[in-house]
Write an enzyme that holds these catalytic residues in place. Structure first.
Site, mmCIF file in Angstrom:
data_model
loop_
_atom_site.group_PDB
_atom_site.id
_atom_site.type_symbol
_atom_site.label_atom_id
_atom_site.label_comp_id
_atom_site.label_asym_id
_atom_site.label_seq_id
_atom_site.Cartn_x
_atom_site.Cartn_y
_atom_site.Cartn_z
ATOM 1 N N LYS A 106 0.835 -1.192 0.000
ATOM 2 C CA LYS A 106 0.000 0.000 0.000
ATOM 3 C C LYS A 106 0.877 1.251 0.000
ATOM 4 O O LYS A 106 1.832 1.362 0.784
ATOM 5 C CB LYS A 106 -0.926 0.018 1.218
ATOM 6 C CG LYS A 106 -2.073 -0.971 1.121
ATOM 7 C CD LYS A 106 -3.029 -0.605 0.005
ATOM 8 C CE LYS A 106 -4.185 -1.581 -0.067
ATOM 9 N NZ LYS A 106 -5.142 -1.229 -1.146
ATOM 10 N N LYS A 213 -12.615 -8.213 -8.754
ATOM 11 C CA LYS A 213 -13.104 -8.708 -7.474
ATOM 12 C C LYS A 213 -14.509 -9.268 -7.670
ATOM 13 O O LYS A 213 -15.350 -8.646 -8.324
ATOM 14 C CB LYS A 213 -13.080 -7.595 -6.434
ATOM 15 C CG LYS A 213 -11.665 -7.080 -6.194
ATOM 16 C CD LYS A 213 -11.585 -5.962 -5.192
ATOM 17 C CE LYS A 213 -10.122 -5.545 -5.000
ATOM 18 N NZ LYS A 213 -9.949 -4.429 -4.063
#
Length: 327
Positions: A106, A213
């Site tokens: 991240k 997803k």
């Protein structure tokens, strides 16, 4: 076929799972797990999403719980996920992902700097070695200028790709032109799962890789259609699901993900609790492709408060009404 609301909620449970480290700004992940004719399934759009956006997630819930999906393989490779932590904490975190040879890091976390991102990615590269695949994920938080600066500094770490460095499709397209020759591919996540047209980013030539997803795209069946139509390499990832939702993603990854990539489905390692005694944790860099069995004692242990449970059940009712009206 959308089941009626009573059938949908006949065996439904709202849980609040503690996380080991802050991620996406949260330390507790709320989700609703329920049982359909095909097995346990999950409804877990993030709490800030409105009902219209959550509708696709409920379609995914129904697709997995009311449809038999055959596993295309026994297991799939997964990446380690590195939140916006201090570089010194990276080695210990990576130990939760035994055997993983890919890491997603991240970056662009609010309150941090590009220097912080560089230090974190450098720590991951040191810990995993030169042969590992390292990705970064900015969640669309850079503008084009900051993305160019950041990726120029991160490129020496041999990135597999940069995930959603900018928010919009035009920004991604501009960034691809600006960094041509840098050797960093662009992956689109939010521009796929949050878009009214998930293929717009591919048609615009704004990405090299799509991150897909299952829940946000309406389930395994709908996501496979997007992957087939995109014409780009696809990586299946999680939306911070419980192991029930990770199972949905694993079925999708086994059936449709591009070879040579690790799925972003190792995120059960980020939780300090789950809804099953046999969670989908990485083992030798992979997770099983299977439906998990939910444990009653863990549902009770991690049950959300009565107020939060009521909020989720009311949300499901509203979203179900939207889907029913559209049929």
């Amino acid at each position: 076929m959308l089941p009626d609301l009573a059938e949908l909620l006949s065996d439904a449970h709202v849980v609040a799972l503690p996380m080991r480290v802050r991620f996406r700004g949260i330390t507790t992940r709320e989700a609703l797990v329920l049982r359909g004719p095909a097995g346990w399934t999950e409804f877990s759009p993030f709490v800030e999403y409105d009902d219209a956006e959550a509708a696709a997630w409920l379609r995914g819930t129904v697709d997995f719980g009311w449809t038999e999906h055959a596993p295309a393989s026994d297991s799939v490779p997964v990446n380690a996920t590195v939140p916006a932590i201090a570089p010194d904490d990276v080695p210990a975190l990576l130990e939760r992902y035994p055997g993983c040879t890919t890491a997603k890091v991240k970056v662009a976390e609010p309150g941090t700097t590009i220097d912080d991102d560089v230090a974190r990615v450098a720590a991951v590269r040191r810990a995993m070695g030169p042969s590992a695949a390292v990705r970064v994920d900015a969640n669309g938080l850079w503008d084009v200028e900051h993305a160019v600066e950041a990726l120029e500094r991160l490129a020496p770490f041999d990135l597999q790709y940069a995930e959603q460095p900018c928010r919009t499709v035009p920004e991604l397209a501009e960034l691809r032109v600006r960094i041509d020759g840098l050797g960093v591919r662009i992956a689109a996540d939010e521009s796929v799962r949050k878009a009214s047209d998930p293929l717009a980013v591919a048609r615009a030539g704004a990405a090299d890789v799509l991150v897909v997803k299952a829940q946000p795209l309406g389930g395994i069946t709908a996501a496979r259609e997007v992957i087939a139509a995109a014409g780009l390499p696809c990586v299946v990832s999680s939306a911070l699901d419980t192991s029930v939702g990770l199972g949905m993603g694993a079925f999708l990854a086994a059936a449709a993900m591009s070879p040579g990539y690790a799925a972003g489905l190792g995120t059960a390692a980020m939780f300090a609790g789950d809804v099953t005694t046999d969670p989908l944790l990485p083992v030798e860099g992979r997770i099983d492709v299977r439906r998990v069995q939910v444990d009653a004692a863990l549902l009770e242990r991690h049950a959300a408060s009565p107020e939060r449970t009521a909020w989720w059940l009311e949300r499901v009712s509203r979203v179900h009404a939207l889907l029913a009206a559209a049929e």
